[in-house]
Write a protein that holds these residues in place. Structure first.
Motif, PDB file in Angstrom:
ATOM      1  N   ARG A   1     -10.538   7.758   6.970  1.00 22.75           N
ATOM      2  CA  ARG A   1     -11.675   6.902   6.652  1.00 22.75           C
ATOM      3  C   ARG A   1     -11.344   5.955   5.493  1.00 22.75           C
ATOM      4  O   ARG A   1     -11.647   4.756   5.539  1.00 22.75           O
ATOM      5  N   VAL A   2     -10.746   6.497   4.452  1.00 22.95           N
ATOM      6  CA  VAL A   2     -10.444   5.669   3.276  1.00 22.95           C
ATOM      7  C   VAL A   2      -9.384   4.617   3.613  1.00 22.95           C
ATOM      8  O   VAL A   2      -9.468   3.473   3.155  1.00 22.95           O
ATOM      9  N   LEU A   3      -8.409   4.970   4.434  1.00 25.10           N
ATOM     10  CA  LEU A   3      -7.398   3.991   4.851  1.00 25.10           C
ATOM     11  C   LEU A   3      -8.045   2.813   5.575  1.00 25.10           C
ATOM     12  O   LEU A   3      -7.672   1.653   5.351  1.00 25.10           O
ATOM     13  N   SER A   4      -8.990   3.101   6.434  1.00 25.43           N
ATOM     14  CA  SER A   4      -9.671   2.034   7.180  1.00 25.43           C
ATOM     15  C   SER A   4     -10.448   1.113   6.247  1.00 25.43           C
ATOM     16  O   SER A   4     -10.427  -0.112   6.404  1.00 25.43           O
ATOM     17  N   VAL A   5     -11.121   1.717   5.268  1.00 21.70           N
ATOM     18  CA  VAL A   5     -11.892   0.920   4.306  1.00 21.70           C
ATOM     19  C   VAL A   5     -10.962   0.047   3.469  1.00 21.70           C
ATOM     20  O   VAL A   5     -11.246  -1.143   3.223  1.00 21.70           O
ATOM     21  N   LEU A   6      -9.840   0.616   3.027  1.00 22.92           N
ATOM     22  CA  LEU A   6      -8.874  -0.158   2.252  1.00 22.92           C
ATOM     23  C   LEU A   6      -8.314  -1.314   3.074  1.00 22.92           C
ATOM     24  O   LEU A   6      -8.156  -2.436   2.579  1.00 22.92           O
ATOM     25  N   MET A   7      -8.003  -1.038   4.330  1.00 21.45           N
ATOM     26  CA  MET A   7      -7.477  -2.074   5.208  1.00 21.45           C
ATOM     27  C   MET A   7      -8.481  -3.217   5.376  1.00 21.45           C
ATOM     28  O   MET A   7      -8.122  -4.394   5.326  1.00 21.45           O
ATOM     29  N   PHE A   8      -9.743  -2.847   5.561  1.00 24.57           N
ATOM     30  CA  PHE A   8     -10.790  -3.862   5.708  1.00 24.57           C
ATOM     31  C   PHE A   8     -10.916  -4.683   4.427  1.00 24.57           C
ATOM     32  O   PHE A   8     -11.098  -5.906   4.469  1.00 24.57           O
ATOM     33  N   SER A   9     -10.781  -4.016   3.284  1.00 26.02           N
ATOM     34  CA  SER A   9     -10.939  -4.686   1.999  1.00 26.02           C
ATOM     35  C   SER A   9      -9.816  -5.679   1.735  1.00 26.02           C
ATOM     36  O   SER A   9     -10.070  -6.840   1.389  1.00 26.02           O
ATOM     37  N   PHE A  10      -8.544  -5.249   1.908  1.00 26.92           N
ATOM     38  CA  PHE A  10      -7.473  -6.214   1.619  1.00 26.92           C
ATOM     39  C   PHE A  10      -7.354  -7.269   2.713  1.00 26.92           C
ATOM     40  O   PHE A  10      -6.889  -8.382   2.466  1.00 26.92           O
ATOM     41  N   GLY A  11      -7.814  -6.952   3.921  1.00 31.14           N
ATOM     42  CA  GLY A  11      -7.877  -7.977   4.958  1.00 31.14           C
ATOM     43  C   GLY A  11      -8.903  -9.045   4.605  1.00 31.14           C
ATOM     44  O   GLY A  11      -8.673 -10.242   4.817  1.00 31.14           O
ATOM     45  N   SER A  12     -10.028  -8.603   4.034  1.00 29.42           N
ATOM     46  CA  SER A  12     -11.069  -9.547   3.622  1.00 29.42           C
ATOM     47  C   SER A  12     -10.587 -10.438   2.478  1.00 29.42           C
ATOM     48  O   SER A  12     -10.890 -11.636   2.443  1.00 29.42           O
TER      49      SER A  12
END
Length: 341
Positions: free
Chosen positions: A43-54
């Motif tokens: 879950r945290v990996l997905s959130v981090l990915m979304f954040s740096f993608g943004s």
């Protein structure tokens, strides 16, 4: 490597922009990684990915140095715990003799991404008569792909093998048994910060961390500055991006060779040393050439050698200390300190 920037940055500002990324990277990696252990790395990996993608997606909206600086800072925060959590996540799925090659495939994908990024940049910079510079289109494309894939990963990645929807009941039992029989982890261990901090009392911890600092020289020198190194050969900005592709691809191949060989014999240190030597030879050859235009083939060959030993020592060192740290919390903490260093 971008085309002529419209941000008006000096060379000093550009180098500061590259390096400032690592300040939040070092500071925020351990606490975010601890959250990953507590709330599930998937879950945290997905959130981090979304954040740096943004953050990447928003970069084209910056029109001065301050704006891009702020985005770079938050990008560093978002990426801080990503690699440590991926390493920890894989240790919960694979046995000790399988970990190095699994991590190598992940790191090789990163190398291929660097190669693809150069190829994509080459294509984007062919676009003419547009209202935006090519580098802004590049950030829009790469950021959009990352955000979309982060959403997919959030729903697809399982918390552990026992909750993987793509495995049947028999396969789940086998996966659990494999980890119990030969794994670097205590299966499904509860997170306890006090127990995790005990890893800092071990002398071997600091030996690993010193080597981790040394890893930063080859891996970041090549990852961040390969376009500038290739550009010194006299190519245009567009061709420079194209000519970074082949070295990154061969670097991924060499990484897989070293990691698979290491797993086959279950030895880490000889292959770490070999990786360092390969990249060192590339740096020495390139630095020893006074006139790269007169010896352009040799100089370009040195670029290949630089990539051959960049990722392999990092993969194998992470495998080495993760395989020898059974406590999950201690393993996450050590990895989240070591990788940013």
């Amino acid at each position: 490597m971008t085309d002529d920037s419209d941000l008006g940055m000096t060379d000093d500002q550009y180098n500061l922009l590259l390096s400032i990324f690592f300040v939040p990277f070092v500071v925020f990696a351990p606490p975010i990684a601890m959250l990953g252990k507590k709330f599930s790395p998937s879950r945290v990996l997905s959130v981090l990915m979304f954040s740096f993608g943004s953050c990447t997606l928003l970069s084209p909206a910056a029109y001065n140095f301050s704006g891009i600086f702020a985005l770079r800072w938050f990008l560093g925060m978002s990426e801080a715990a990503f690699f440590p959590l991926v390493i920890y996540y894989l240790t919960t799925f694979y046995r000790r003799g399988e970990l190095a090659r699994r991590l190598a495939i992940f790191y090789a994908a990163s190398n291929i991404a660097n190669a693809f990024s150069g190829l994509l940049a080459f294509g984007v910079f062919q676009i003419e008569n547009t209202s935006l510079p090519g580098w802004r289109y590049l950030f829009l494309i790469e950021g959009a792909f990352t955000v979309v894939f982060a959403i997919f990963a959030f729903f697809y990645l399982p918390k552990n093998p026992q909750e993987a929807r793509f495995l049947n009941e028999e396969e789940k039992r086998l996966a659990f048994h494999r980890i119990q029989v030969d794994s670097s982890s205590i299966v499904n261990e509860k997170f306890n910060l006090r127990d995790a901090l005990q890893i800092l009392k071990r002398p071997t911890t600091y030996a690993f961390l010193i080597i981790e600092i040394c890893l930063g020289v080859p891996i970041q020198a090549v990852a961040l500055f390969m376009p500038q190194i290739v550009q010194r050969l006299g190519y245009s900005t567009v061709k420079t991006n194209l000519y970074t592709v082949a070295p990154n691809v061969t670097g991924a191949v060499m990484l897989l060779i070293l990691a698979f060989s290491s797993d086959a014999v279950r030895l880490r240190s000889p292959f770490i040393v070999l990786g360092f030597l390969l990249t060192l030879c590339g740096f020495v050859i390139y630095a020893a050439i006074d006139d790269v235009n007169a010896q352009i083939k040799l100089a370009y060959y040195a670029c290949f050698m630089m990539t051959w030993g960049t990722s392999a020592p990092s993969v194998l060192l992470s495998t080495w200390y993760n395989n020898n740290t059974a406590h999950e919390g201690q393993r996450v903490l050590l990895t989240s300190i070591g990788v940013p260093l």
